[in-house]
Design an enzyme around this catalytic site. Structure first.
Site, PDB file in Angstrom:
ATOM      1  CD  GLU A 349      -1.145   0.085   3.731  1.00 17.55           C
ATOM      2  OE1 GLU A 349      -2.362   0.223   3.523  1.00 17.55           O
ATOM      3  OE2 GLU A 349      -0.664  -0.070   4.869  1.00 17.55           O
ATOM      4  CG  PHE A 409       3.699  -9.823  22.046  1.00 17.81           C
ATOM      5  CD1 PHE A 409       4.897 -10.251  22.597  1.00 17.81           C
ATOM      6  CD2 PHE A 409       2.945 -10.724  21.324  1.00 17.81           C
ATOM      7  CE1 PHE A 409       5.336 -11.555  22.410  1.00 17.81           C
ATOM      8  CE2 PHE A 409       3.369 -12.031  21.141  1.00 17.81           C
ATOM      9  CZ  PHE A 409       4.572 -12.457  21.693  1.00 17.81           C
TER      10      PHE A 409
END
Length: 680
Positions: A349, A409
């Site tokens: 992208e 995380f």
């Protein structure tokens, strides 16, 4: 000044190619002149909180006043460049951000609504009113919020206000993943095999997935940041993925259109920074390695990439420029690629804005990207040619978040920064932040604390400086991800460059648990904790030059201590001579020296010639200490041998039972109050 820079870069480039001997290169008057360029060090990079730059020509007029339609660190970052260029700035803020750093830095500030972003930083009507009120000539959107909103850009154009970013047609073309992929194909940019249209329903999704071949990636056409994205390995997962992705895309972007493409397993995420002007010129400013991610969001970035060779770098850069020219791109932008193990790369992208990780590109090129965006928006042509863009040294960026890294995380943590100190006293360190001691990390905005950037002459030096910077970063009041960041940059796989977008889940399959101490590191921690304990006891014996009642005998020469770490008991012997301690741990003697300034949040300690920076987060009278060592916080319980023996006879605390008893007692008092209320 700009001419001197171009000449200097040409000399550097020529020197790197072997055209000039190092002696002649260093003696060059043009190169020596760089040391006089504002905010630019002799290493041609950003080495502090100040911004590196090629310098600003005061005769080159741009804007008198710019409004920054953003908050936090990126707003502060833009304001710094504006101040350097002599441009007045306007900050917008929500009620919650009224006393924020970016508000204090700006020349003017306007409140645009309450805390929720939909009522403030995404409130186009309020922002347009602020622009009219302050008579700002241009708007820099930063990243996020309205930075890639074509309607906002159109509103600005209607009021003759300059949008410091690309034209609306480029925002629209690159903001739609389906259209951008078609344009990329037309510009001969490598694209991931997949379906180029909009997927209508789950049945069509299954048919397309079978044609492409599993695994496939289902993602939102208007998406970003990992939202509306699912990986499917079979028909059932494709049906579920279609349903969930379309729902998430509709709620996040107001657009439920989906596309499907081949999933590249274990890829690297490498992006190319591009810069274009309104005169048809475009450059690629090398690459950034952004493969360390969690939940499809970047955690650690670096420039350049250890993986790319010059040929692949050039091919990726040329394709990125081809795409930029195809959409007549005029500003700073980023073309993102997925790169497989054989260095095949595929267009992912294009982000039509300034990226979060842009500082690492600034470090290795010496360019100020915000300055370049402002120049381009005013209509000036680019000052550089492709051959002028160097790769000088190595830069690493860690995104420091108010998150608990031990939960998936990183799950957000909110609270007030009771203590905050950035490691900008170290060489080769830059910190982009928008906070200060006392700032609140709220539920309304992204929990990023700062972007920590380090630079070195090579990757090894940059990583070592990052390690030191993380150890010297003081953040109190909220949970933070320093421990995770430090473990990533010292991990053997990361150091070798063996990384991909699944790095965290591969290295920590059971979740992040903190640093695992080696035997030597464990002994170092015990020795440091022992020395801290003795130093604090010695300090406690003196109060305004009068002796207190001593906890131990004043003439104690050798301290016998009992330490509990990770539910293991250790017997340690410590003795001191001034500021030096000799500590015996498990039959090994370690020499520990420090200034022992216990009031400082940072403590530099030398253990047998090894320098360590530790933080004593808490120290209780009962012997408990929380010590941040090698990035991870360890709970240590330390007592003298006599106190440890006596402690065995102490009754154990039952906190839950005591809490329950307190609740029952309160209920009893409340019942008595109600029962006698009528009588009273």
């Amino acid at each position: 000044m700009a001419g001197l820079w171009v000449g200097a870069v040409a000399l550097v480039t020529a020197g790197r190619r072997g055209r000039l001997p190092p002696q002649q290169l260093m003696r060059s008057a043009a190169l020596r002149t760089l040391k006089h360029v504002p905010h630019y060090s002799r290493q041609h990079l950003l080495v502090s909180r100040g911004l590196g730059s090629v310098g600003y020509d005061p005769s080159e007029k741009t804007f008198d006043k710019i409004l920054i339609a953003n908050r936090g660190e990126i707003a502060c970052r833009v304001i710094k460049t504006c101040k350097k260029m002599g441009i007045k700035t306007v900050a917008i803020h929500s009620d919650a951000d009224a006393s924020s750093v970016h508000v204090k830095m700006a020349d003017e500030a306007v409140c645009v609504g309450p805390a929720p972003t939909s009522k403030s930083y995404l409130n186009m009507d309020a922002i347009m009113e602020a622009i009219k009120k302050t008579r700002a000539q241009a708007v820099h959107p930063g990243y996020g919020f309205l930075s890639e909103n074509k309607e906002f850009a159109k509103c600005l154009a209607a009021e003759d206000v300059i949008f410091i970013g690309p034209d609306t047609h480029a925002i629209q073309a690159m903001g739609d993943k389906i259209e951008s992929k078609l344009l990329a194909k037309k510009a001969n940019v490598n694209t991931i095999p997949g379906f180029d249209g909009v997927v209508k329903d789950a049945d069509e999704a299954v048919r397309i997935a079978r044609e492409i071949g599993y695994p496939v990636m289902i993602k939102a056409s208007a998406g970003g940041g990992g939202k509306g994205m699912r990986i499917a390995w079979d028909d059932e997962e494709t049906r579920d993925g279609f349903r969930f992705s379309s729902q998430e895309a509709a709620s996040s972007f107001g657009d439920d259109r989906l596309l499907i493409e081949k999933f590249i397993d274990n890829p690297r995420h490498i992006e190319i920074q591009v810069l274009g002007d309104k005169h048809g010129n475009a450059l690629w400013l090398n690459e950034r390695e952004c493969s360390i991610q969690r939940r499809n969001q970047k955690v650690v970035e670096e420039a350049p990439s250890i993986f790319l060779d010059p040929e692949t770098r050039r091919a990726m850069g040329e394709q990125a420029v081809a795409l930029a020219k195809a959409v007549k791109y005029s500003s700073a932008g980023t073309v993102e690629f997925l790169v497989d193990s054989k260095k095949n790369f595929y267009f992912l992208e294009m982000n039509t804005r300034l990226q979060v990780e842009h500082p690492v590109t600034e470090c290795i090129t010496g360019l100020d990207l915000v300055q370049e965006m402002i120049r381009v928006a005013k209509g000036y042509p680019l000052r550089h040619k492709q051959a002028d863009i160097p790769i000088n040294g190595w830069a690493v960026e860690c995104r420091v978040y108010a998150e608990d890294p031990y939960k998936s995380f990183g799950l957000p943590s909110v609270g007030r920064l009771s203590q905050y100190q950035e490691p900008i006293h170290l060489p080769g360190v830059r910190v982009d932040s928008g906070i200060q001691p006392g700032s609140d990390i709220s539920i309304y905005y992204d929990p990023m604390i700062s972007k920590l950037i380090t630079y070195g002459s090579d990757r090894t030096e940059a990583l070592k400086r990052m390690e030191d910077a993380l150890d010297n970063y003081v953040i109190r009041g909220v949970a933070h991800n320093i421990a995770l960041l430090r473990e990533v940059i010292i991990n053997s796989r990361f150091v070798k460059g063996d990384i991909n977008t699944k790095f965290l889940s591969d290295v920590y399959p059971d979740g992040f648990k903190g640093h695992t101490l080696t035997e030597n590191e464990r002994k170092q921690l015990l020795a440091i904790a022992s020395s801290l304990f003795v130093a604090s006891q010695l300090r406690a014996q003196r109060f305004q030059e009068h002796s207190r009642v001593p906890v131990v005998k004043l003439d104690t020469v050798k301290w016998e201590l009992s330490i509990k770490l990770h539910d293991e008991d250790y017997t340690v012997t410590a003795s001191n001579s001034g500021s030096a301690f000799s500590v015996e741990v498990d039959g090994s003697k370690l020499n520990v020296t420090s200034t022992w300034n216990l009031a400082s949040p940072l403590l530099s300690v030398n253990v047998d010639g090894t320098e360590r920076t530790v933080q004593c987060l808490s120290r209780e009278a009962g012997g408990s200490m929380n010590i941040q060592f090698l990035g991870t916080v360890y709970k240590v319980h330390i007592l003298t041998k006599l106190a440890a023996e006596l402690n065995k006879f102490m009754l154990k605390k039952w906190p839950r039972i005591r809490a329950a008893f307190c609740v029952l007692r309160c209920l009893a008092w409340w019942w008595l109050f109600l029962s006698h209320l009528e009588t009273w």
